[in-house]
Design an enzyme around this catalytic site. Sequence first.
Site, PDB file in Angstrom:
ATOM      1  N   HIS A 380       0.802  -1.234   0.000  1.00  0.00           N
ATOM      2  CA  HIS A 380       0.000   0.000   0.000  1.00  0.00           C
ATOM      3  C   HIS A 380       0.826   1.271   0.000  1.00  0.00           C
ATOM      4  CE1 HIS A 380      -3.928  -1.948   0.969  1.00  0.00           C
ATOM      5  NE2 HIS A 380      -3.128  -2.849   1.525  1.00  0.00           N
ATOM      6  N   LYS A 571      -8.184  13.943   4.622  1.00  0.00           N
ATOM      7  CA  LYS A 571      -7.343  12.747   4.582  1.00  0.00           C
ATOM      8  C   LYS A 571      -6.268  12.932   5.644  1.00  0.00           C
ATOM      9  CE  LYS A 571      -6.403  13.757   0.146  1.00  0.00           C
ATOM     10  NZ  LYS A 571      -6.601  12.529  -0.586  1.00  0.00           N
ATOM     11  N   ARG A 572      -5.449  11.884   5.865  1.00  0.00           N
ATOM     12  CA  ARG A 572      -4.328  12.073   6.783  1.00  0.00           C
ATOM     13  C   ARG A 572      -3.477  13.259   6.328  1.00  0.00           C
ATOM     14  NH1 ARG A 572      -3.072   8.034  10.484  1.00  0.00           N
ATOM     15  NH2 ARG A 572      -1.421   9.456  11.167  1.00  0.00           N
ATOM     16  N   LYS A 577       0.858  14.524   0.537  1.00  0.00           N
ATOM     17  CA  LYS A 577      -0.535  14.787   0.139  1.00  0.00           C
ATOM     18  C   LYS A 577      -0.776  16.275  -0.140  1.00  0.00           C
ATOM     19  CE  LYS A 577      -2.263  10.827   2.850  1.00  0.00           C
ATOM     20  NZ  LYS A 577      -2.996   9.927   1.920  1.00  0.00           N
ATOM     21  N   THR A 679      -8.624   6.489  -1.817  1.00  0.00           N
ATOM     22  CA  THR A 679      -9.991   5.963  -1.911  1.00  0.00           C
ATOM     23  C   THR A 679     -10.991   7.088  -1.640  1.00  0.00           C
ATOM     24  OG1 THR A 679      -9.678   5.189   0.358  1.00  0.00           O
ATOM     25  CG2 THR A 679      -9.574   3.539  -1.381  1.00  0.00           C
ATOM     26  N   LYS A 683     -14.807   8.196  -3.283  1.00  0.00           N
ATOM     27  CA  LYS A 683     -16.022   8.534  -2.533  1.00  0.00           C
ATOM     28  C   LYS A 683     -16.568   9.884  -2.965  1.00  0.00           C
ATOM     29  CE  LYS A 683     -13.886   5.916   1.140  1.00  0.00           C
ATOM     30  NZ  LYS A 683     -12.894   6.017   2.235  1.00  0.00           N
TER      31      LYS A 683
HETATM   32  C1  26W Z   1       4.149   0.901  10.120  1.00  0.00           C
HETATM   33  C2  26W Z   1       3.485   2.220   9.904  1.00  0.00           C
HETATM   34  C3  26W Z   1       2.618   2.216   8.735  1.00  0.00           C
HETATM   35  C4  26W Z   1       1.255   2.097   8.912  1.00  0.00           C
HETATM   36  C5  26W Z   1       0.400   2.094   7.832  1.00  0.00           C
HETATM   37  C6  26W Z   1       3.126   2.340   7.448  1.00  0.00           C
HETATM   38  C7  26W Z   1       2.278   2.329   6.369  1.00  0.00           C
HETATM   39  C8  26W Z   1       0.914   2.207   6.565  1.00  0.00           C
HETATM   40  C9  26W Z   1      -0.037   2.145   5.392  1.00  0.00           C
HETATM   41  C10 26W Z   1       0.537   1.279   4.308  1.00  0.00           C
HETATM   42  C11 26W Z   1      -0.414   3.502   4.924  1.00  0.00           C
HETATM   43  C12 26W Z   1      -1.718   3.517   4.166  1.00  0.00           C
HETATM   44  O1  26W Z   1      -2.777   3.579   4.733  1.00  0.00           O
HETATM   45  N1  26W Z   1      -1.638   3.509   2.831  1.00  0.00           N
HETATM   46  C13 26W Z   1      -2.786   3.855   2.005  1.00  0.00           C
HETATM   47  O2  26W Z   1      -3.473   2.684   1.605  1.00  0.00           O
HETATM   48  C14 26W Z   1      -4.646   3.007   0.892  1.00  0.00           C
HETATM   49  C15 26W Z   1      -5.374   1.717   0.601  1.00  0.00           C
HETATM   50  O3  26W Z   1      -4.721   0.974  -0.352  1.00  0.00           O
HETATM   51  C16 26W Z   1      -4.319   3.782  -0.370  1.00  0.00           C
HETATM   52  O4  26W Z   1      -5.519   4.161  -0.991  1.00  0.00           O
HETATM   53  C17 26W Z   1      -3.508   5.023  -0.039  1.00  0.00           C
HETATM   54  O5  26W Z   1      -3.082   5.646  -1.231  1.00  0.00           O
HETATM   55  C18 26W Z   1      -2.314   4.651   0.800  1.00  0.00           C
HETATM   56  O6  26W Z   1      -1.622   5.802   1.243  1.00  0.00           O
END
Ligand code: 26W
Length: 837
Positions: A380, A571-572, A577, A679, A683
């Site tokens: 992701h 969003k975050r 972003k 995503t 929406k």
């Molecule tokens: C370990 C810390 C950590 C936690 C979560 C690192 C990375 C993440 C995720 C991979 C971040 C995340 O939420 N990525 C998002 O995933 C969505 C679903 O596929 C995508 O639509 C977003 O573009 C992407 O940023």
Amino acid sequence: MPNDATLPTAEAANPMRRATHNPLPRGNDADTLALEIVEKLTYSLGKTTGVARMYDWMDATCLAVRDRIIDHWISSTQKVNKDQSKRVCYLSMEFLIGRLLRDAINNLGLAEPVKQALARYGVELDLVELLEPDAALGNGGLGRLAACFMESMASTEVPAFGYGIRYVHGFFRQEIADGAQVELPEDWLAHGNPWEFERRETAYEIGFGGKVTMVEEPGRPPRCVWRPAERVLAVAFDTPIVGWRGKHVNTLRLWSAQALDPILLDAFNSGDHIGALLESNRAEAITRVLYPADSHQAGQELRLRQEFFFSSASLQDIVRRHLQTYDTLANLGDKVSIQLNDTHPAVSVAELMRILVDIHGMEWDEAWTVTQATFSYTNHTLLPEALETWPIHLFERLLPRQMQIIYAINADIIRHARQDKGLSDGEVSAISLIDEDNGRRVRMGQLAFVGSHAVNGVSALHSDLMKETVFHDLHRLFPERIENKTNGVTPRRWLFECNPGLCSLIDETIGTAYRDDLDRLIDLDPYADDASFRDRFAAVKFANKQRLAKVIEERLATYVDPKAIFDIQVKRIHEYKRQLMNIIETVALYDQIRSSPHLEWTPRVKVFAGKAAPSYHEAKEIIHLINDVASVINADPAVRNLLKVVFIPNYNVSLAEIIMPAADISEQISTAGLEASGTGNMKFALNGALTIGTLDGANVEMQDHVGEDNMFIFGLKADEVARRRADGHRGQPLIDQQPLLRAALDSIEGGVFSEGEPGRYRSLTGSLRDRDWWMIAADFDSYWQTQRRLDTLWHDKADWNRIAVHNTARMGWFSSDRSIGEYARDIWHAGAFEKKG
Ligand code: 26W
């Protein structure tokens, strides 16, 4: 130990009880529901209608609705068992499911009768729904995707288990004090949770630390035995997830950590009351809080404990269940597909190998074949700072046997790379599971990749970039492994439930076929040219904007005019972003309005919401700047309501459900190549917003579907960003050429928005002048120009609304039902795509 899994069930003790579930005959009319809600109030909650509080009505309503889900749950489970269908196990550290009552009521078709039933007691369903806490067991996109996927798997009848962690405290609550983010604990379980079932009998021991020894027994090959120094119990809590029209119900199984001995009685009796609880506190800490980290690796030991804890519990559960039906694990991959949601559960690859080889005595090579057949992995993010790696010494100390297994897997992979594929030393070190350069670390991405038969990205662009960047060398070794599965969103929550006004209009116009097949939304497309339809479409949007304006007024005491453009970025908060670019554009617009007050400006409301990781300094500064800019602009009589800026605190799923339907403009403006998919973009567009965005993530495919004329694309493309970065791009020369941008930065640096502290944002603006890593200076002008195109378009209501209708009509492909269909067909071979026999 509180585990009666070994005791016979009533059914086994008495075969006469092996009856299929016969649900009680239950009416779904308002009369029956009213009766049952009061029955729950009385007999489950011990309250009469006279003294019941709103929370009691909420609980009673959930329980009455839940009974109906349980009927479907039991029959779904029995059917899957009887057919011996393949199951999908979706392993995810996060499930951002939000509220469940409306989802359940809507999917069961009970909205009207429940509303009427409650109305008989003078209770409003809408108000009851508001009391349900958001289950915020996730950070952002990855967690919300897991929730959409769970709903879609139930809706499309893919037998599935979601496996994750039952965090006591979900994602932090955000407040804004003097413009800055303050993090407060979240307490979603404070009033109990009517949806979950504690399964005390489904509990597994999870080990940490200790030693590995070789055991030789007569007549058996020598095997490794791991004797952990520390053990905790993982207890299952199940939540039923009901699909559209109640066709199928799957299970979300979340693990909660408990000590094996809840209290050390000896210590307690000898007066050490704190020490007596230490073990229990230490165990329970594992599932106490969700790490508020997104796109930043959270490298603490507790995080690795969480990852192993839920991976091991889930695998033990999967293997136990498999062995209840089959007497072998050789066919595990035929009957179970385990999807790894990013690398957070990647240690599962080593743990399954341990279970197969050490516990069940399978040969290594066969175990590896089974493991690869069972796992698949979704990536992701490509951000280097988000890719998980763990220091070898920590891994070894916490998971000594899993570390040995990782070394052994690595040796096999490296041998294959050298001998069969002729890779050089440099190429071999790039694919190694161990990063030798940064103090020796385990690379979880490589582990997930090699342990899986399929690896996917979440948009076409992202999957291509995976092949070129993080997995460049592994892709050459296993060229068939990476594929693409573009994300989607569940239309139940993100259209039917959040936008009932629009759905009534669509129902009246093209009928209701789109509710079972979102592609049918395309039937709406010709109505883009129908002026009276467009007016009705616009009226729905206006009502949704009024609803959001009311929320803004209530929460921020700021009036926003629903007749203005609602330009929204939620969003975050992250540098890539580019909320910073958006707020700088806002400052530039402010300057322009003030310097030319008599021009015909288009009224705009800039809406922001989102949380910053508590340790992410720059992201918190961006929030502060947005709030500072908002206070100055909103208080300036010179802008005469032509421009308003609002930052709505505590963005979560429920707030998103109010925001998405109310947007005119959706901001999807990440630096190209960095947003894996997005995503929120889907929406917004589904609910008729116009997208201003870069060619990044799923925006690219959205443009393919809605058409170039219906999307507002600007800025550098991914390859151009990469090239500029390689060429040592700098911001200052570009800023010098752009008077608007220069003036905006000057006013921020001059303290216009931080009175008495002009230096407050110097590091933010300084990094833009310097290497401009996120290409804000590079993209600013095309962003500005595109915003002005939207201003002009706003005045031609027919054109604007035509485009908005095309967006809604052409977004059917972005249903998560389509995504799940592709996973089921290409990766899992489950559900309608199961290969039987
Ligand atoms: C370990 C810390 C950590 C936690 C979560 C690192 C990375 C993440 C995720 C991979 C971040 C995340 O939420 N990525 C998002 O995933 C969505 C679903 O596929 C995508 O639509 C977003 O573009 C992407 O940023």
